[in-house]
Structures are given as C-alpha cells and as structure tokens.
Design an enzyme around this catalytic site. Structure first.
Site, short mmCIF file in Angstrom:
data_model
loop_
_atom_site.label_atom_id
_atom_site.label_comp_id
_atom_site.label_asym_id
_atom_site.label_seq_id
_atom_site.Cartn_x
_atom_site.Cartn_y
_atom_site.Cartn_z
N ASP A 1 0.88 -1.16 0.00
CA ASP A 1 0.00 0.00 0.00
C ASP A 1 0.93 1.22 0.00
O ASP A 1 2.12 1.10 0.31
CB ASP A 1 -0.88 -0.03 1.26
N ALA B 1 -6.28 14.50 6.03
CA ALA B 1 -6.60 15.58 5.10
C ALA B 1 -6.07 15.28 3.69
O ALA B 1 -6.11 16.14 2.82
CB ALA B 1 -6.01 16.90 5.61
N ASP C 1 0.92 9.42 6.12
CA ASP C 1 -0.47 9.59 5.72
C ASP C 1 -1.06 10.80 6.42
O ASP C 1 -0.49 11.30 7.39
CB ASP C 1 -1.27 8.33 6.07
N CYS D 1 -12.02 -1.94 -8.74
CA CYS D 1 -10.58 -1.68 -8.61
C CYS D 1 -10.22 -0.99 -7.30
O CYS D 1 -9.04 -0.84 -7.00
CB CYS D 1 -10.05 -0.90 -9.81
N ARG D 2 -11.19 -0.59 -6.49
CA ARG D 2 -10.89 0.07 -5.23
C ARG D 2 -10.81 -0.97 -4.11
O ARG D 2 -11.73 -1.77 -3.95
CB ARG D 2 -11.95 1.13 -4.90
N ASP E 1 0.03 5.14 1.01
CA ASP E 1 -0.14 6.09 2.12
C ASP E 1 -0.18 5.35 3.46
O ASP E 1 -1.00 4.45 3.66
CB ASP E 1 -1.41 6.91 1.95
N ASP F 1 -1.78 -0.88 5.95
CA ASP F 1 -2.05 -0.29 7.27
C ASP F 1 -3.54 -0.22 7.60
O ASP F 1 -3.91 0.35 8.63
CB ASP F 1 -1.42 1.10 7.38
#
Length: 184
Positions: free
Chosen positions: A13, A24, A21, A105-106, A15, A132
């Site tokens: 992954d 915001a 990360d 795809c998400r 972020d 995470d």
C-alpha cells in the site's frame, strides 16, 4: 500463473506504509514524505531480486483534491528517492475512486491485484502484501496473499478496531521491519 523461486513479488500500500499519511489527504509532492526506513526497505527488496508493486486507493483524485498529473508527480518523487538508492517501484497501480463508486478496482475489491497479476503474468497467491488498513488486509486475504500490517499510517487505528480478522496477521512497526522479516 504462479510465483517461482526466481521471481518473487510483493504488493505494498502507499499512504501510511511507504509515505506518511494524513486524514486531510496527501495532495502534493511537497506533502509527500517517506515513512522513515521505507525507502531503505524497498531498496532491500530490489537488491534481493523482488518485483515491487504498489496498490493504492487515491480517492483524492475523484474528490478533486489533486489531479492525475499531481499524483504522478508524487510518484516521480518516490521513484527519484528510490533511484538515489539504485532501486525503483516496478509498477504503481492506483484507484482514483471513492468507496461509493462501487468499483472493482478500489480496495478491498481485488481489481488492482488482478491488474498486477496481469501486468507481470504471475500469480499473487502466497505473495506478501503490506498495508495499514482493514481494506488492505481484506483484499490480501481475498486474493490469497499473505497480509502484513504496519503500525504506521492508520495501522494503530486499525489495531484498535480489534477486528477478529487481525488475530492471525503479523504486525510490524513499519515497512522496514516487515521487509526484514519477509527477507529472513
């Protein structure tokens, strides 16, 4: 399609795993900062002969917080930092959609992982995936990968959910610690 001893692949992954990360959103290359040790971790993987793929939800594109060119600039910054270590990410796959878009795809849907398999003509079955969030863990398990959770990014919040899914998943302080365990 299956992994061979010659060609190992890991899915990361972005972020919270590779870079810091923010609730915001990370909206520019200036806001994009690597998690301490993450660049070194990826360099170690590359030195050990691994393919490194990234699967990252980037709903900030759909939300209008940044455009694809800005996202590309963030990824160029990552590649430049890795290049200074003689390494690179082999492929970055991103989903620009929000959860309500109901797209395959998400994450936690498996579309990005299927695209990685197609891109490299190999199976991700049994490959490690470092993330995470619960979405990262769910997509890894759904596709037959071995999930690893890091405490960076949203990792601590993920652990606080006490979701039963996490009981069998190894937890590491950061990407570097996870990679060192994977490479042993």
């Amino acid at each position: 399609m299956q992994q061979t001893a010659k060609q190992k692949i890991i899915v990361l992954d972005r972020d919270g795993v590779i870079n810091e990360d923010s609730d915001a959103f990370i909206k520019s290359p200036d806001e994009w900062h690597p998690v301490p040790g993450s660049i070194e971790a990826i360099a170690k993987l590359k030195q050990a002969g691994w393919l490194v793929a990234v699967a990252t939800n980037q709903s900030g594109v759909r939300r209008g917080y940044y455009d694809r060119a800005t996202l590309s600039a963030m990824h160029q910054k990552l590649q430049a930092l890795l290049g200074a270590q003689g390494a690179k990410i082999d492929w970055i796959n991103f989903s620009p959609y929000v959860g309500g878009d109901n797209t395959p795809c998400r994450k936690p849907s498996t579309g990005m992982l299927t695209a990685i398999e197609n891109r490299f003509a190999l199976s991700l079955q049994g490959a490690p995936m470092v993330g995470d969030t619960l979405a990262d863990m769910r997509v890894a398990l759904a596709k037959g990968l071995n999930p690893y959770l890091v405490r960076t990014g949203k990792g601590e919040r993920t652990l606080e959910t006490q979701d039963a899914l996490l009981e069998e998943i190894p937890v590491y302080d950061n990407l570097l610690a996870a990679v060192e365990a994977i490479l042993k």
